[in-house]
Design a protein around this motif. Structure first.
Motif, PDB file in Angstrom:
ATOM      1  N   SER A  29      76.580  22.687   3.253  1.00  0.00           N
ATOM      2  CA  SER A  29      78.010  22.889   3.504  1.00  0.00           C
ATOM      3  C   SER A  29      78.306  22.976   5.003  1.00  0.00           C
ATOM      4  O   SER A  29      79.457  22.871   5.410  1.00  0.00           O
ATOM      5  CB  SER A  29      78.499  24.146   2.793  1.00  0.00           C
ATOM      6  OG  SER A  29      77.848  25.259   3.335  1.00  0.00           O
ATOM      7  N   SER A  30      77.273  23.195   5.818  1.00  0.00           N
ATOM      8  CA  SER A  30      77.461  23.242   7.271  1.00  0.00           C
ATOM      9  C   SER A  30      76.091  23.123   7.917  1.00  0.00           C
ATOM     10  O   SER A  30      75.065  23.308   7.244  1.00  0.00           O
ATOM     11  CB  SER A  30      78.121  24.553   7.694  1.00  0.00           C
ATOM     12  OG  SER A  30      77.240  25.635   7.429  1.00  0.00           O
ATOM     13  N   THR A  31      76.069  22.845   9.212  1.00  0.00           N
ATOM     14  CA  THR A  31      74.765  22.859   9.888  1.00  0.00           C
ATOM     15  C   THR A  31      74.265  24.308   9.992  1.00  0.00           C
ATOM     16  O   THR A  31      73.057  24.542   9.956  1.00  0.00           O
ATOM     17  CB  THR A  31      74.821  22.208  11.280  1.00  0.00           C
ATOM     18  OG1 THR A  31      75.848  22.809  12.033  1.00  0.00           O
ATOM     19  CG2 THR A  31      75.055  20.727  11.193  1.00  0.00           C
ATOM     20  N   SER A  32      75.185  25.258  10.088  1.00  0.00           N
ATOM     21  CA  SER A  32      74.757  26.665  10.134  1.00  0.00           C
ATOM     22  C   SER A  32      73.956  27.004   8.877  1.00  0.00           C
ATOM     23  O   SER A  32      72.925  27.684   8.942  1.00  0.00           O
ATOM     24  CB  SER A  32      75.970  27.586  10.230  1.00  0.00           C
ATOM     25  OG  SER A  32      76.785  27.190  11.304  1.00  0.00           O
ATOM     26  N   GLU A  33      74.436  26.522   7.726  1.00  0.00           N
ATOM     27  CA  GLU A  33      73.689  26.750   6.489  1.00  0.00           C
ATOM     28  C   GLU A  33      72.332  26.035   6.540  1.00  0.00           C
ATOM     29  O   GLU A  33      71.302  26.590   6.123  1.00  0.00           O
ATOM     30  CB  GLU A  33      74.492  26.249   5.296  1.00  0.00           C
ATOM     31  CG  GLU A  33      73.778  26.451   3.974  1.00  0.00           C
ATOM     32  CD  GLU A  33      74.666  26.094   2.796  1.00  0.00           C
ATOM     33  OE1 GLU A  33      74.961  26.987   1.991  1.00  0.00           O
ATOM     34  OE2 GLU A  33      75.079  24.918   2.685  1.00  0.00           O
ATOM     35  N   GLY A  39      73.520  19.055  24.791  1.00  0.00           N
ATOM     36  CA  GLY A  39      73.633  20.510  24.825  1.00  0.00           C
ATOM     37  C   GLY A  39      75.078  20.972  24.711  1.00  0.00           C
ATOM     38  O   GLY A  39      75.997  20.306  25.177  1.00  0.00           O
ATOM     39  N   ASN A  40      75.261  22.119  24.063  1.00  0.00           N
ATOM     40  CA  ASN A  40      76.561  22.778  24.027  1.00  0.00           C
ATOM     41  C   ASN A  40      76.392  24.130  24.716  1.00  0.00           C
ATOM     42  O   ASN A  40      75.593  24.927  24.247  1.00  0.00           O
ATOM     43  CB  ASN A  40      77.013  22.976  22.581  1.00  0.00           C
ATOM     44  CG  ASN A  40      78.326  23.734  22.494  1.00  0.00           C
ATOM     45  OD1 ASN A  40      79.035  23.853  23.478  1.00  0.00           O
ATOM     46  ND2 ASN A  40      78.648  24.255  21.329  1.00  0.00           N
ATOM     47  N   PRO A  41      77.066  24.411  25.821  1.00  0.00           N
ATOM     48  CA  PRO A  41      78.184  23.657  26.414  1.00  0.00           C
ATOM     49  C   PRO A  41      77.757  22.739  27.568  1.00  0.00           C
ATOM     50  O   PRO A  41      78.629  22.207  28.254  1.00  0.00           O
ATOM     51  CB  PRO A  41      79.057  24.785  26.971  1.00  0.00           C
ATOM     52  CG  PRO A  41      78.058  25.800  27.468  1.00  0.00           C
ATOM     53  CD  PRO A  41      76.889  25.718  26.495  1.00  0.00           C
ATOM     54  N   CYS A  99      66.553  19.124  15.603  1.00  0.00           N
ATOM     55  CA  CYS A  99      67.418  18.543  16.626  1.00  0.00           C
ATOM     56  C   CYS A  99      68.868  18.560  16.152  1.00  0.00           C
ATOM     57  O   CYS A  99      69.223  17.887  15.173  1.00  0.00           O
ATOM     58  CB  CYS A  99      66.944  17.114  16.932  1.00  0.00           C
ATOM     59  SG  CYS A  99      67.700  16.480  18.421  1.00  0.00           S
ATOM     60  N   ASP A 100      69.685  19.331  16.842  1.00  0.00           N
ATOM     61  CA  ASP A 100      71.095  19.499  16.485  1.00  0.00           C
ATOM     62  C   ASP A 100      71.887  18.394  17.178  1.00  0.00           C
ATOM     63  O   ASP A 100      72.015  18.385  18.402  1.00  0.00           O
ATOM     64  CB  ASP A 100      71.527  20.891  16.973  1.00  0.00           C
ATOM     65  CG  ASP A 100      72.954  21.237  16.618  1.00  0.00           C
ATOM     66  OD1 ASP A 100      73.802  20.327  16.606  1.00  0.00           O
ATOM     67  OD2 ASP A 100      73.222  22.423  16.374  1.00  0.00           O
ATOM     68  N   GLU A 101      72.396  17.461  16.373  1.00  0.00           N
ATOM     69  CA  GLU A 101      73.055  16.280  16.942  1.00  0.00           C
ATOM     70  C   GLU A 101      74.550  16.284  16.665  1.00  0.00           C
ATOM     71  O   GLU A 101      75.185  15.224  16.639  1.00  0.00           O
ATOM     72  CB  GLU A 101      72.394  15.021  16.356  1.00  0.00           C
ATOM     73  CG  GLU A 101      70.898  15.003  16.640  1.00  0.00           C
ATOM     74  CD  GLU A 101      70.144  13.840  16.000  1.00  0.00           C
ATOM     75  OE1 GLU A 101      70.717  13.167  15.108  1.00  0.00           O
ATOM     76  OE2 GLU A 101      68.991  13.618  16.388  1.00  0.00           O
ATOM     77  N   LEU A 145      80.377  16.980   9.494  1.00  0.00           N
ATOM     78  CA  LEU A 145      81.780  16.580   9.647  1.00  0.00           C
ATOM     79  C   LEU A 145      82.543  17.484  10.605  1.00  0.00           C
ATOM     80  O   LEU A 145      83.574  17.089  11.138  1.00  0.00           O
ATOM     81  CB  LEU A 145      82.494  16.626   8.293  1.00  0.00           C
ATOM     82  CG  LEU A 145      82.158  15.547   7.261  1.00  0.00           C
ATOM     83  CD1 LEU A 145      83.016  15.747   6.018  1.00  0.00           C
ATOM     84  CD2 LEU A 145      82.355  14.145   7.835  1.00  0.00           C
ATOM     85  N   SER A 146      82.055  18.708  10.838  1.00  0.00           N
ATOM     86  CA  SER A 146      82.877  19.646  11.605  1.00  0.00           C
ATOM     87  C   SER A 146      83.113  19.130  13.017  1.00  0.00           C
ATOM     88  O   SER A 146      84.191  19.320  13.568  1.00  0.00           O
ATOM     89  CB  SER A 146      82.288  21.056  11.591  1.00  0.00           C
ATOM     90  OG  SER A 146      81.177  21.167  12.422  1.00  0.00           O
ATOM     91  N   LYS A 147      82.112  18.447  13.585  1.00  0.00           N
ATOM     92  CA  LYS A 147      82.317  17.873  14.916  1.00  0.00           C
ATOM     93  C   LYS A 147      82.566  16.369  14.827  1.00  0.00           C
ATOM     94  O   LYS A 147      83.479  15.846  15.460  1.00  0.00           O
ATOM     95  CB  LYS A 147      81.097  18.138  15.808  1.00  0.00           C
ATOM     96  CG  LYS A 147      80.708  19.600  15.909  1.00  0.00           C
ATOM     97  CD  LYS A 147      81.732  20.422  16.683  1.00  0.00           C
ATOM     98  CE  LYS A 147      81.270  21.837  16.937  1.00  0.00           C
ATOM     99  NZ  LYS A 147      81.408  22.770  15.828  1.00  0.00           N
ATOM    100  N   SER A 148      81.756  15.639  14.047  1.00  0.00           N
ATOM    101  CA  SER A 148      81.832  14.167  14.094  1.00  0.00           C
ATOM    102  C   SER A 148      83.194  13.649  13.621  1.00  0.00           C
ATOM    103  O   SER A 148      83.667  12.617  14.096  1.00  0.00           O
ATOM    104  CB  SER A 148      80.712  13.530  13.273  1.00  0.00           C
ATOM    105  OG  SER A 148      80.940  13.706  11.901  1.00  0.00           O
TER     106      SER A 148
HETATM  107  C1  LIG Z   1      75.641  22.967  18.743  1.00  0.00           C
HETATM  108  C2  LIG Z   1      76.292  23.442  17.473  1.00  0.00           C
HETATM  109  N1  LIG Z   1      75.632  23.302  16.312  1.00  0.00           N
HETATM  110  C3  LIG Z   1      76.185  23.696  15.153  1.00  0.00           C
HETATM  111  C4  LIG Z   1      77.433  24.266  15.106  1.00  0.00           C
HETATM  112  C5  LIG Z   1      77.986  24.710  13.775  1.00  0.00           C
HETATM  113  O1  LIG Z   1      78.535  23.650  13.082  1.00  0.00           O
HETATM  114  P1  LIG Z   1      78.845  23.746  11.520  1.00  0.00           P
HETATM  115  O2  LIG Z   1      80.327  23.830  11.403  1.00  0.00           O
HETATM  116  O3  LIG Z   1      78.284  22.483  10.931  1.00  0.00           O
HETATM  117  O4  LIG Z   1      78.131  24.961  10.994  1.00  0.00           O
HETATM  118  C6  LIG Z   1      78.147  24.438  16.283  1.00  0.00           C
HETATM  119  C7  LIG Z   1      79.492  25.038  16.261  1.00  0.00           C
HETATM  120  O5  LIG Z   1      80.225  25.049  17.219  1.00  0.00           O
HETATM  121  C8  LIG Z   1      77.564  24.006  17.492  1.00  0.00           C
HETATM  122  O6  LIG Z   1      78.202  24.154  18.661  1.00  0.00           O
END
Ligand SMILES: Cc1ncc(COP(=O)(O)O)c(C=O)c1O
Length: 388
Positions: free
Chosen positions: A94-98, A170-172, A198-200, A232-235
């Protein structure tokens, strides 16, 4: 003895900046908010809501890895970006966090650790801790524009390290992983038998056509178990739809064992709703329109920021290649918090570098997503406040 677990014993006292922001909002004074990073609040394109009411939205055919039709749409999307992947190596969450939570369950025993970049978005420490896992930081050297230094990753490994996390870009900090950095990192991971996560999520947002950048680690012949995360949250700018994906790659025996275990884990939870999975082909077709609008917005705002900097100013915009943020290096005195409070007093909200574990100087973090007129007015105040 507490009735509750130490894993959930998070500090809940608001920091001085959060309190000042609350007071500012309560006062009704105008605020130009350069901390806004919610893509649904800044006038960017959204898809046709009818997509979510597609045929079959109310059917239920549990598929632990996610509906095949949804995963096939992702295969086509990866192919359009030059990566050959197979639907059976993809897993929906449901999310990358999950997905992070699942990967920590898959790879770590309680008390183990994962390596995370510093500076970075402050997410991993909390997600890891909720799984009984610790984080160990490896520094992203400023001299490399906060790029990856594989030696620093190797130096951070200890005998309880179970994975290396990389955020690309990288974020930010907005630095993309480059081919040479990936090769050196793969070497460290293979030698230490460490999987790469790898978080893309920001990889569709490169500001220009640079050379030698890694857009995804999916579909590559890498020597270590590899997890590539997107969503989907970012892309597509749709964090509320709750759909993300993980591509599992690397040596076949490790990849297949990881997938079998993740499938079992997924079967116990089945978290992704049917309507969003059915809509995924249409949502992925919408994504390029959203991405083009974001790129126009962030490029324009970055230009506005650069143009607002007077010659000889004591602050700089840190070079970057992509993402949704800008990082400013500011004088150590009066420091990050005092500068943020002074800006808030002048009606502009920004974040201090310490939120993101910046070291070696003082930094501010600005979202490049706000609407141009809000951003332009804010950077005028910023330039005036920071001097000269
Ligand atoms: C680098 C990075 N990975 C993952 C997430 C979380 O994304 P998701 O909404 O898929 O949990 C964020 C949220 O800002 C993020 O900055």
């Amino acid at each position: 003895m507490s009735r509750f677990s130490a894993r959930t014993d998070f500090a809940r006292t608001p920091n001085p900046l959060a309190l000042a922001l609350e007071r500012h909002r309560a006062s009704g004074r105008p605020l130009r908010d350069l901390t806004e990073s919610n893509p649904t609040r800044v006038g960017l394109p959204t898809p046709d809501a009818a997509l979510l009411a597609s045929d079959g939205a109310f059917t239920y055919e549990p598929e632990p890895q996610g509906l095949v039709t949804a995963r096939q749409a992702l295969v086509a999307d990866f192919a359009a970006r030059g990566a050959r992947v197979a639907a059976e190596h993809l897993l929906l969450t449901s999310s990358t966090s999950e997905a992070y939570g699942w990967l920590f369950k898959l790879l770590c025993e309680p008390g183990d650790n994962v390596l995370v970049p510093a500076p970075c978005y402050p997410l991993f420490e909390h997600l890891a801790r909720l799984e009984g896992v610790q984080t160990r930081s490896y520094p992203l050297p400023r001299a490399h524009g906060f790029g990856l230094d594989a030696d620093a990753v190797g130096d951070a490994v200890d005998d309880r390290t179970r994975a290396v996390l990389v955020v690309n870009p990288g974020n930010p900090t907005g630095h993309f992983l480059h081919e040479g950095e990936l090769a050196a990192l793969a070497d460290v991971c293979a030698r230490r038998r460490l999987p790469l996560v790898c978080d893309e999520v920001f990889s569709p947002f490169a500001w220009d056509a640079g050379q030698g950048r890694v857009e995804t680690v999916a579909g590559r012949d890498l020597p270590m178990l590899t997890f590539a995360l997107g969503g989907l949250s970012k892309s597509a700018g749709l964090p509320g739809l709750k759909l993300a994906w993980t591509h599992v790659g690397g040596p076949a025996h490790l990849r297949d064992e990881a997938l079998a275990r993740l499938e079992w884990l997924a079967d116990a939870v089945l978290p992704v709703g049917t309507p969003v999975q059915r809509a995924l082909p249409g949502l992925l077709a919408h994504a390029p329109r959203f991405q083009a609008a974001v790129l126009e917005r962030v490029r324009g705002n970055r230009q506005r920021l650069l143009a607002a900097r007077p010659v000889g100013a004591p602050w700089d915009v840190v070079p970057a290649e992509g993402g949704w943020s800008a990082v400013l290096r500011i004088p150590r005195q009066p420091g990050e918090e005092a500068t943020c409070l002074a800006l808030l007093d002048a009606g502009v909200a920004v974040q201090p570098g310490y939120f993101y574990d910046f070291g070696g100087g003082a930094f501010l973090v600005l979202s490049l997503l706000p609407q141009p007129e809000v951003f332009a007015a804010a950077v005028e105040v910023l330039a005036r406040t920071l001097g000269p």
